[in-house]
Design a protein around this motif. Structure first.
Motif, PDB file in Angstrom:
ATOM      1  N   PRO A  34      -3.138  11.087  23.863  1.00  0.00           N
ATOM      2  CA  PRO A  34      -4.279  11.500  24.679  1.00  0.00           C
ATOM      3  C   PRO A  34      -3.843  12.208  25.958  1.00  0.00           C
ATOM      4  CG  PRO A  34      -3.953   9.130  24.819  1.00  0.00           C
ATOM      5  CD  PRO A  34      -3.039   9.627  23.743  1.00  0.00           C
ATOM      6  N   LEU A  35      -4.633  13.205  26.352  1.00  0.00           N
ATOM      7  CA  LEU A  35      -4.344  13.912  27.595  1.00  0.00           C
ATOM      8  C   LEU A  35      -4.765  13.092  28.800  1.00  0.00           C
ATOM      9  CD1 LEU A  35      -5.679  17.466  26.610  1.00  0.00           C
ATOM     10  CD2 LEU A  35      -3.351  16.570  26.384  1.00  0.00           C
ATOM     11  N   TYR A  36      -5.834  12.304  28.619  1.00  0.00           N
ATOM     12  CA  TYR A  36      -6.389  11.543  29.736  1.00  0.00           C
ATOM     13  C   TYR A  36      -6.724  10.112  29.330  1.00  0.00           C
ATOM     14  CZ  TYR A  36      -7.142  16.168  31.810  1.00  0.00           C
ATOM     15  OH  TYR A  36      -6.971  17.437  32.318  1.00  0.00           O
ATOM     16  N   GLU A  37      -6.614   9.218  30.298  1.00  0.00           N
ATOM     17  CA  GLU A  37      -7.189   7.884  30.214  1.00  0.00           C
ATOM     18  C   GLU A  37      -8.286   7.817  31.271  1.00  0.00           C
ATOM     19  OE1 GLU A  37      -6.048   3.172  30.995  1.00  0.00           O
ATOM     20  OE2 GLU A  37      -4.478   4.713  31.036  1.00  0.00           O
ATOM     21  N   VAL A  38      -9.464   7.383  30.863  1.00  0.00           N
ATOM     22  CA  VAL A  38     -10.630   7.417  31.745  1.00  0.00           C
ATOM     23  C   VAL A  38     -11.005   5.996  32.157  1.00  0.00           C
ATOM     24  CG1 VAL A  38     -13.035   8.110  31.965  1.00  0.00           C
ATOM     25  CG2 VAL A  38     -11.456   9.512  30.630  1.00  0.00           C
ATOM     26  N   LEU A  39     -11.158   5.779  33.464  1.00  0.00           N
ATOM     27  CA  LEU A  39     -11.523   4.469  33.998  1.00  0.00           C
ATOM     28  C   LEU A  39     -12.736   4.607  34.913  1.00  0.00           C
ATOM     29  CD1 LEU A  39      -7.968   3.251  35.108  1.00  0.00           C
ATOM     30  CD2 LEU A  39      -9.140   2.667  32.983  1.00  0.00           C
ATOM     31  N   THR A  40     -13.543   3.570  34.978  1.00  0.00           N
ATOM     32  CA  THR A  40     -14.632   3.480  35.946  1.00  0.00           C
ATOM     33  C   THR A  40     -14.300   2.340  36.894  1.00  0.00           C
ATOM     34  OG1 THR A  40     -16.169   4.205  34.224  1.00  0.00           O
ATOM     35  CG2 THR A  40     -17.122   3.329  36.249  1.00  0.00           C
ATOM     36  N   VAL A  41     -14.294   2.616  38.192  1.00  0.00           N
ATOM     37  CA  VAL A  41     -13.822   1.627  39.164  1.00  0.00           C
ATOM     38  C   VAL A  41     -14.837   1.464  40.292  1.00  0.00           C
ATOM     39  CG1 VAL A  41     -11.408   2.188  38.653  1.00  0.00           C
ATOM     40  CG2 VAL A  41     -12.555   3.321  40.569  1.00  0.00           C
ATOM     41  N   SER A  42     -14.743   0.314  40.974  1.00  0.00           N
ATOM     42  CA  SER A  42     -15.597   0.038  42.132  1.00  0.00           C
ATOM     43  C   SER A  42     -14.846  -0.875  43.085  1.00  0.00           C
ATOM     44  CB  SER A  42     -16.910  -0.621  41.693  1.00  0.00           C
ATOM     45  OG  SER A  42     -16.651  -1.892  41.117  1.00  0.00           O
ATOM     46  N   VAL A  43     -15.406  -1.114  44.237  1.00  0.00           N
ATOM     47  CA  VAL A  43     -14.719  -1.923  45.252  1.00  0.00           C
ATOM     48  C   VAL A  43     -14.459  -3.332  44.744  1.00  0.00           C
ATOM     49  CG1 VAL A  43     -14.991  -3.005  47.522  1.00  0.00           C
ATOM     50  CG2 VAL A  43     -15.545  -0.594  47.219  1.00  0.00           C
ATOM     51  N   ASP A  44     -15.454  -3.960  44.150  1.00  0.00           N
ATOM     52  CA  ASP A  44     -15.312  -5.360  43.732  1.00  0.00           C
ATOM     53  C   ASP A  44     -15.093  -5.538  42.241  1.00  0.00           C
ATOM     54  OD1 ASP A  44     -15.751  -6.344  46.369  1.00  0.00           O
ATOM     55  OD2 ASP A  44     -17.909  -6.021  46.109  1.00  0.00           O
ATOM     56  N   ILE A  61     -11.053  -1.029  42.182  1.00  0.00           N
ATOM     57  CA  ILE A  61     -10.370   0.194  42.579  1.00  0.00           C
ATOM     58  C   ILE A  61      -8.984  -0.127  43.137  1.00  0.00           C
ATOM     59  CG2 ILE A  61     -11.376   0.168  44.909  1.00  0.00           C
ATOM     60  CD1 ILE A  61     -11.542   3.222  44.763  1.00  0.00           C
ATOM     61  N   GLY A  62      -8.008   0.652  42.720  1.00  0.00           N
ATOM     62  CA  GLY A  62      -6.645   0.465  43.201  1.00  0.00           C
ATOM     63  C   GLY A  62      -5.813  -0.464  42.354  1.00  0.00           C
ATOM     64  N   ARG A  63      -6.405  -1.085  41.332  1.00  0.00           N
ATOM     65  CA  ARG A  63      -5.645  -1.997  40.476  1.00  0.00           C
ATOM     66  C   ARG A  63      -4.627  -1.228  39.634  1.00  0.00           C
ATOM     67  NH1 ARG A  63      -8.995  -6.358  37.218  1.00  0.00           N
ATOM     68  NH2 ARG A  63      -8.985  -7.264  39.319  1.00  0.00           N
ATOM     69  N   SER A  64      -4.949   0.036  39.307  1.00  0.00           N
ATOM     70  CA  SER A  64      -4.052   0.875  38.511  1.00  0.00           C
ATOM     71  C   SER A  64      -3.595   2.072  39.347  1.00  0.00           C
ATOM     72  CB  SER A  64      -4.774   1.376  37.257  1.00  0.00           C
ATOM     73  OG  SER A  64      -5.283   0.310  36.484  1.00  0.00           O
ATOM     74  N   HIS A  65      -2.611   2.788  38.807  1.00  0.00           N
ATOM     75  CA  HIS A  65      -2.200   4.056  39.424  1.00  0.00           C
ATOM     76  C   HIS A  65      -3.037   5.165  38.803  1.00  0.00           C
ATOM     77  CE1 HIS A  65       0.182   7.393  40.896  1.00  0.00           C
ATOM     78  NE2 HIS A  65       0.214   7.857  39.654  1.00  0.00           N
ATOM     79  N   TYR A  66      -3.542   6.099  39.633  1.00  0.00           N
ATOM     80  CA  TYR A  66      -4.381   7.181  39.144  1.00  0.00           C
ATOM     81  C   TYR A  66      -3.752   8.530  39.459  1.00  0.00           C
ATOM     82  CZ  TYR A  66      -7.511   3.232  40.054  1.00  0.00           C
ATOM     83  OH  TYR A  66      -8.065   1.984  40.134  1.00  0.00           O
ATOM     84  N   ASP A  67      -3.967   9.466  38.536  1.00  0.00           N
ATOM     85  CA  ASP A  67      -3.611  10.860  38.807  1.00  0.00           C
ATOM     86  C   ASP A  67      -4.708  11.513  39.641  1.00  0.00           C
ATOM     87  OD1 ASP A  67      -2.129  13.532  37.964  1.00  0.00           O
ATOM     88  OD2 ASP A  67      -4.273  13.858  37.630  1.00  0.00           O
ATOM     89  N   THR A  68      -5.966  11.279  39.237  1.00  0.00           N
ATOM     90  CA  THR A  68      -7.122  11.916  39.872  1.00  0.00           C
ATOM     91  C   THR A  68      -8.215  10.879  40.076  1.00  0.00           C
ATOM     92  OG1 THR A  68      -6.631  14.021  38.778  1.00  0.00           O
ATOM     93  CG2 THR A  68      -8.871  13.729  39.619  1.00  0.00           C
ATOM     94  N   ALA A  87     -11.057   1.588  51.051  1.00  0.00           N
ATOM     95  CA  ALA A  87     -10.359   1.715  49.765  1.00  0.00           C
ATOM     96  C   ALA A  87      -9.952   3.158  49.506  1.00  0.00           C
ATOM     97  CB  ALA A  87     -11.260   1.208  48.636  1.00  0.00           C
ATOM     98  N   LEU A  88     -10.831   4.110  49.819  1.00  0.00           N
ATOM     99  CA  LEU A  88     -10.509   5.519  49.585  1.00  0.00           C
ATOM    100  C   LEU A  88      -9.431   6.010  50.551  1.00  0.00           C
ATOM    101  CD1 LEU A  88     -14.081   6.955  48.913  1.00  0.00           C
ATOM    102  CD2 LEU A  88     -12.219   6.715  47.259  1.00  0.00           C
ATOM    103  N   LYS A  89      -9.466   5.555  51.773  1.00  0.00           N
ATOM    104  CA  LYS A  89      -8.427   5.943  52.728  1.00  0.00           C
ATOM    105  C   LYS A  89      -7.052   5.458  52.271  1.00  0.00           C
ATOM    106  CE  LYS A  89     -11.089   6.270  57.028  1.00  0.00           C
ATOM    107  NZ  LYS A  89     -11.335   5.660  58.361  1.00  0.00           N
ATOM    108  N   ARG A  90      -7.004   4.262  51.714  1.00  0.00           N
ATOM    109  CA  ARG A  90      -5.727   3.740  51.212  1.00  0.00           C
ATOM    110  C   ARG A  90      -5.281   4.477  49.956  1.00  0.00           C
ATOM    111  NH1 ARG A  90      -8.286  -1.239  52.196  1.00  0.00           N
ATOM    112  NH2 ARG A  90      -8.638  -1.473  49.950  1.00  0.00           N
ATOM    113  N   LEU A  91      -6.264   4.853  49.134  1.00  0.00           N
ATOM    114  CA  LEU A  91      -5.953   5.429  47.826  1.00  0.00           C
ATOM    115  C   LEU A  91      -5.553   6.898  47.904  1.00  0.00           C
ATOM    116  CD1 LEU A  91      -6.000   4.532  44.849  1.00  0.00           C
ATOM    117  CD2 LEU A  91      -8.339   5.417  44.724  1.00  0.00           C
TER     118      LEU A  91
END
Length: 315
Positions: A34-44, A61-68, A87-91
């Motif tokens: 696969p070219l992509y793995e797709v995740l849906t994430v949130s703060v909690d 959010i942040g539990r995995s490493h993301y490309d985009t 969370a976004l500032k850290r990510l």
């Protein structure tokens, strides 16, 4: 290497944001790796309700490493929750790209990630974004905007155009076109293309005038005289011309020129470098006639847009 794409959602997000993620899913179709793995994430993490009350499962959010990372839009814009801002500032420093769909631009701006950058959002919310964040260069009439590692899209279905542009940036135009065909959508609109189309802005009240406009857009190569359009909708040329101008505010000739200009601009911005070919396909007939229309309406000749398109492709 498979690229991991995360969509950030929050209570009240707009479900149509998930359509953009389908682009990455479909890009994987028929591939051994696969070219992509797709995740849906949130703060909690856990279930998050959208604006219609439908719950979507998410991971923290942040539990995995993301490309985009892409931030979903919302039907109603509200101040971003502090936990999501943090969370976004850290990510952001840890991902290759970050972006937003529709009003998700407000979330990025609240997190300080659009400061000094060009960005867009839904046309109905652009002035509010500019007012709330004067340090952002808001381009209110763009399908999407790419400024370095930050991508933002206009409202609703423009997220699909943004996602297709990301696929093209990652794997090239052929895979992006193949994906659009599988999705049964037109190949992506270019970022510089207007959020508004000629057909949507004219809005005639008569079905016959709408039919004539739709016919004209599908037959731009033809002369498209008043007589031809009137015959198509079974009106006399005189009555058609009068009703058309009354309902649209434009003469038939001016409206046809707008349709041709819109089609020509889309072709040039998509990478078509032959001005003669564009003039022929869109019905302008000759390059000089098309050049005059571009300068009169856009303030620049088509050759300038060709150069801009080449620069975007090299970027």
């Amino acid at each position: 290497m498979t690229k991991r794409i995360a969509l950030v959602v929050y209570p009240g997000f707009q479900m149509i944001s998930l359509a953009a993620m389908s682009v990455f899913e479909i890009a994987n179709f028929g591939r051994d790796t696969p070219l992509y793995e797709v995740l849906t994430v949130s703060v909690d993490g856990g279930l998050v309700k959208d604006s219609a009350g439908i719950s979507v499962a998410t991971e923290v959010i942040g539990r995995s490493h993301y490309d985009t990372v892409l931030v979903a839009g919302a039907t109603y814009v509200a101040p971003t929750e502090p936990d999501l801002v943090d969370a976004l500032k850290r990510l952001a420093p840890r991902v290759r790209r970050i972006g937003s769909i529709c009003s998700g631009a407000f979330v990025l701006a609240d997190a300080g990630l659009l400061q000094g950058r060009r960005a867009t959002t839904h046309w109905g919310q652009a002035s509010a974004l500019q007012r709330q964040h004067p340090d952002v260069v808001v381009e209110d009439d763009r399908i999407y905007v790419n400024d370095g590692a930050v991508w933002t899209s206009a409202g609703m279905t423009a997220g699909i155009d943004l996602a297709l542009a990301l696929v093209e940036a990652d794997y090239g135009g052929e895979i992006a076109r193949e994906t659009s065909r599988l999705l049964v959508v037109h190949y992506r609109r270019t970022g510089g293309q207007s959020q508004f189309s000629t057909l949507s802005t004219l809005e005639p009240s008569s079905d016959r005038v709408r039919t004539a406009l739709a016919y004209a857009r599908e037959h731009l190569r033809e002369p498209l005289s008043v007589e031809q359009l009137a015959a198509h909708v079974h009106w006399s040329a005189r009555h058609f011309s009068r009703e058309f101008t009354l309902q649209t505010g434009l003469t038939p000739a001016k409206a046809i020129e707008k349709l041709r200009l819109e089609a020509a601009q889309a072709l040039v911005e998509a990478g078509e470098a032959s001005i003669a070919r564009v003039a022929a396909v869109t019905g302008f007939g000759d390059e000089e006639r098309m050049r005059r229309a571009f300068v009169r309406t856009l303030g620049k000749p088509p050759q300038a847009l060709v150069r801009e398109a080449r620069e975007r492709m090299r970027a």
